[in-house]
Scaffold this motif. Structure first.
Motif, mmCIF file in Angstrom:
data_model
loop_
_atom_site.group_PDB
_atom_site.id
_atom_site.type_symbol
_atom_site.label_atom_id
_atom_site.label_comp_id
_atom_site.label_asym_id
_atom_site.label_seq_id
_atom_site.Cartn_x
_atom_site.Cartn_y
_atom_site.Cartn_z
ATOM 1 N N ILE A 1 0.858 -1.188 0.000
ATOM 2 C CA ILE A 1 0.000 0.000 0.000
ATOM 3 C C ILE A 1 0.886 1.227 0.000
ATOM 4 N N ASN B 1 -7.788 1.404 -4.104
ATOM 5 C CA ASN B 1 -7.151 0.188 -4.639
ATOM 6 C C ASN B 1 -7.496 -0.066 -6.101
ATOM 7 N N GLY C 1 -2.307 -0.610 -3.729
ATOM 8 C CA GLY C 1 -3.221 0.453 -3.339
ATOM 9 C C GLY C 1 -2.433 1.670 -2.901
#
Length: 908
Positions: free
Chosen positions: A433, A520, A492
């Motif tokens: 992420i 995402n 993401g």
């Protein structure tokens, strides 16, 4: 009885002799430009009332008692032609007669929207005007934006071509595009938020334009529009009156290719007709990393049920995507070549651009012309446009570039983007992420829906006096947000949102509540995909806001004209309503901004006098109280209303003289335009890591500078002429001499591309030169028909007194330069009766490969220090870091070098 019988016999004999002595004259009338038959052309035997009209094949037949004489052929939009005939026997076929389009009959070329589309009538409308017809547009544009068709016009400067396909821009009399009005068939097309034009959205204009008319200065438009510099009318083709079509293919430098096909049914006997055009283009771009491709489409349906009503519906669009080049330091170009661009790189050997513009903006309009009676007519256009798309850029602080030695400066610097390293760094992230230390490619989306109506009622009060009255209504909703277009290996992206209330202008983590936002999904930047697929609210990053702009105006014009005098008075008043809605940076109770209403108006009056058949003069004046654009109303892209924004005040004065004869025509215009309380915004690229105000900025960041309260004074002279010394030679020339300066003081604000305010200062501008356009230009062109349907042409232009595109008292002057363009055309007649044609066209622009600076976006002097933090390094001049009199640390563009294009078109 015998007398009566003899009389009848004698009469019968005379009648028989008369009938037997009748002569039949036949022929075919052809459009000389497209080699197509003209339906409904008038054919009359000169000196008689004997006449007819051509049929659907352009053919005519006249029966006359004359054995020799002349026929006169006339058709709206074409020059009247007289042809001699001699009958041998009882009939003669005089073959194909080609008519030439007549620029002085532009009003008659307009099929629909006659009361909406404002075109200047020759020697009657008292304004400075230049008109470019379809054949010249198609010849001159080639692979360039349609702006290329306007380069041989006084006081018009075209810049930005080096940015990539569709990134050019024009200035008129020194005023940029947000202060020049652009109309499409009477429909305003300047951006509602900022007044700007993006030519990538109009790449099909060169294929569909009937003509372009540039009205410099106040113009003749009745609308309350931003015609400070001028008004540019694009009048497109409507449903064609005659059946036919064309296919064309074009190639050019940089692997450019374009194919186009069009077909027109013509207006059929039931009053219906349709025209359609489709094209595809693609190319690698002149500079590195400026690839592009797109399509153009134009569909038009016409219906004329009777002489009172005429309807036309059209929809056109140009979905496209093109990679972009931004201004660079001159030292970068000198080290890495004039085609250098550092906005791209390679991932596993595959090309990726960080900066891509993608957009699809269909425009639809429905025109209705209603001839109420012989003295009254109503014209209405109902229009809509729906824009979807935006531009990509880097997101996060994880950008990595390849470092190379600049052979000019001898220093290492970051150049091409190292996507392999970026991808590897992102994959090494523990949870996949991304945060501020990672890198992704984002897309800044600018979507809108725009609906409007313009209607004009024209009443002929008497044979000399006309009254026009109408309305202009528009509503616009724009949505702006960012989304991820390429995660570069991440799964993401997560970031914090600091939610403002009305008491907070700048987010502060210590005083504002925060929330975490994680997305995402990535989104394709193909313009067709982007048009039908938008991001969900929970997949938007960085910002998410919209605005609603409503506009309502009424206008009127009283016009008087006779054989000698023409005079007009125009007036318009309008109200603009603005409101902003911020869904990302504000708490729920504070997302709606204050609603702002601004009333504006304009008044224009003028007159012309025809001294004699050859000489005429004109003068006009106008005053605008123009509402500020939406982007200048709300401070620093927040919901806070800018207290310094007022209506802009524009005062224009113009006068001119024109001369016209069979072989020579010329016009001389003088103008003075003052513009007060205006807002100017410029941008540049940060040269190195540093600090502006108290905010750190990185090399490569785009920095915007907004100046409010600016006053400009533009004065100048313009000359243009056409000389036809012999039938086969046309010579054209133009010159413009301007003195464009700033006056007074301005408040200057700098902010970054994430809309953060960096610093605010007060600047004295009095006497500073207005930049971004050459204040002195010369041009001369010639076109010569070597033999039938084979022509050569060339244009030379000189640009001088060109200053940097900055708002400053001591502005930087660029070196002057010359350009020469040349072309060859040949039309080959083919098919049955030679009614079809194949057109060949070859262009070469910048024939002598002139090396020149077309624009600068900074104002660094040769006496300035190379490093502000280390003066000991010396100045640009002391280090011999000067190019053609300019410090090499300045940002700008070199103009395009020699380019070429070739087009082949089959008309049927």
């Amino acid at each position: 009885m015998k007398f009566l019988k003899n009389s009848l016999l004698m009469g019968f004999m005379l009648l028989s002799l008369s009938l037997f002595s009748q002569s039949k004259v036949t022929g075919t009338i052809i459009d000389g430009e497209f080699n197509q038959p003209l339906v409904g052309a008038s054919v009359v035997v000169k000196g008689t009332k004997t006449g007819t009209a051509t049929d659907f094949d352009g053919k005519f037949e006249i029966t006359t008692s004359e054995k020799s004489g002349q026929i006169v052929i006339s058709y709206l939009g074409f020059e009247t032609k007289t042809v001699s005939f001699t009958v041998s026997g009882n009939s003669v076929n005089i073959g194909n007669i080609l008519l030439t389009a007549d620029a002085s009959q532009l009003e008659e070329i307009i099929v629909v929207g006659k009361g909406i589309i404002d075109v200047a009538k020759e020697r009657k409308t008292p304004i400075a005007v230049s008109t470019i017809k379809a054949v010249e547009i198609q010849e001159k544009v080639g692979t360039s934006d349609v702006t290329q068709a306007m380069v041989n016009t006084p006081s018009v400067y075209v810049a930005g071509q080096s940015g990539g396909y569709g990134d050019s821009r024009i200035t008129v009399r020194g005023f940029q595009q947000d202060n020049t009005a652009f109309l499409l068939n009477g429909q305003p097309i300047n951006g509602m938020e900022d007044g700007k034009m993006y030519w990538s959205n109009w790449s099909g204009m060169s294929d569909i334009a009937n003509f372009i008319q540039i009205q410099r200065g106040l113009g003749s438009s009745k609308l309350a529009i931003s015609s400070v510099g001028g008004t540019v009318n694009f009048v497109t083709k409507a449903t064609d009156k005659k059946e036919g079509g064309f296919v064309s293919m074009g190639v050019a430098n940089s692997d450019y290719f374009k194919s186009t096909a069009a077909y027109n049914t013509g207006i059929m006997k039931n009053g219906f007709g349709a025209s359609i055009m489709l094209s595809h283009w693609q190319g690698d771009g002149y500079n590195q990393g400026t690839r592009g491709e797109g399509q153009n489409y134009f569909i038009s349906f016409g219906y004329k049920p009777n002489d009172k009503h005429n309807f036309n519906f059209l929809i056109t669009g140009a979905p496209q995507q093109h990679d972009q080049n931004f201004t660079k330091r001159i030292s970068d170009y000198l080290g890495f070549g004039r085609k250098y661009n550092n906005n791209f790189g390679y991932l596993n050997g595959q090309y990726i651009s960080e900066r891509t513009n993608f957009y699809h903006k269909p425009v639809a309009n429905l025109n209705w012309d209603f001839n109420i009676n012989s003295t009254t007519s109503l014209s209405t256009v109902l229009y809509a446009s729906w824009g979807r798309g935006g531009g990509t850029g880097n997101y996060g602080g994880g950008k990595r570039s390849i470092s190379e030695l600049n052979p000019y400066t001898g220093a290492n610097q970051s150049t091409y983007i190292n996507y392999d390293q970026i991808y590897a760094n992102n994959l090494a992230d523990s949870d996949g992420i991304g945060t501020g230390s990672n890198y992704a490619i984002r897309a800044s989306m600018n979507n809108h829906a725009w609906y409007g109506i313009v209607s004009n009622l024209k009443k002929e009060l008497n044979k000399n006096l006309n009254l026009n009255f109408g309305l202009d209504l528009r509503t616009y909703n724009g949505d702006h947000y960012r989304q991820i277009s390429n995660f570069m290996g991440l799964n993401g992206w997560s970031e914090s949102r600091f939610l403002r209330d009305n008491n907070h202008v700048i987010p502060n983590p210590n005083t504002l509540p925060s929330a975490t936002n994680t997305v995402n999904q990535s989104y394709n930047i193909n313009p067709w995909y982007a048009f039908f697929n938008t991001a969900d609210d929970n997949q938007k990053i960085d910002y998410d806001y919209s605005e609603t702009i409503s506009y309502g105006g009424v206008f009127g014009q009283l016009e008087y004209s006779n054989d000698k005098v023409s005079a007009f008075f125009q007036g318009a008043v309008s109200n603009q309503s603005h409101q902003r809605f911020d869904y990302y940076d504000y708490q729920a109770d504070y997302q709606d901004s204050e609603k702002v209403n601004n009333v504006g108006y304009n008044l224009k009056a003028g007159g012309s006098y025809l001294i004699s058949e050859n000489h005429s003069v004109y003068a006009n004046t106008g005053y605008y109280s123009r509402q500020p654009y939406h982007d200048n109303i709300y401070l620093n892209f927040t919901n806070q209303v800018n207290p310094l924004t007022n209506n802009e005040k524009v005062l224009g004065l113009e006068a001119g003289y024109s001369y016209k004869s069979k072989i020579f025509s010329a016009s001389l215009n003088a103008y003075r335009t003052t513009w007060e309380d205006r807002v100017v915004t410029t941008s540049t690229v940060q040269a190195a890591d540093g600090v502006i105000g108290s905010t750190p900025v990185l090399a490569g960041d785009v920095i915007f500078t907004s100046n409010q309260g600016v006053k400009q004074v533009h004065t100048g002279l313009e000359l243009d002429f056409v000389l036809k010394p012999i039938d086969k030679l046309d010579i054209k020339g133009f010159a413009s001499f301007g003195n464009w300066e700033y006056d007074g003081k301005a408040i200057s604000r700098k902010f970054d591309e994430n809309l953060n305010l960096l610093v605010e200062t007060e600047t004295d501008l009095k006497g500073g030169k207005v930049g971004d356009a050459a204040q002195t230009t010369w041009g001369l062109g010639a076109k010569y028909e070597i033999f039938e349907r084979f022509t050569i042409d060339a244009d030379w232009r000189n640009y001088d007194n060109l200053y940097a595109n900055v708002v400053a008292k001591d502005n930087l002057e660029l070196p002057s330069y010359d350009l020469v363009d040349a072309g060859i055309s040949y039309k080959m007649l083919v098919g049955k009766n030679k009614q079809n044609s194949v057109n060949f066209r070859f262009n070469m622009n910048n024939v002598f490969n002139e090396i020149y600076l077309s624009e600068l976006t900074s104002n660094i002097k040769t006496t300035d220090n190379i490093s502000s933090s280390n003066p000991a390094l010396g100045t640009y001049q002391s280090n011999n870091r000067v190019y053609n009199g300019i410090a090499d640390g300045n940002f700008g563009f070199f103009g395009l070098g020699r380019t070429w294009n070739f087009t082949m078109r089959y008309n049927f």
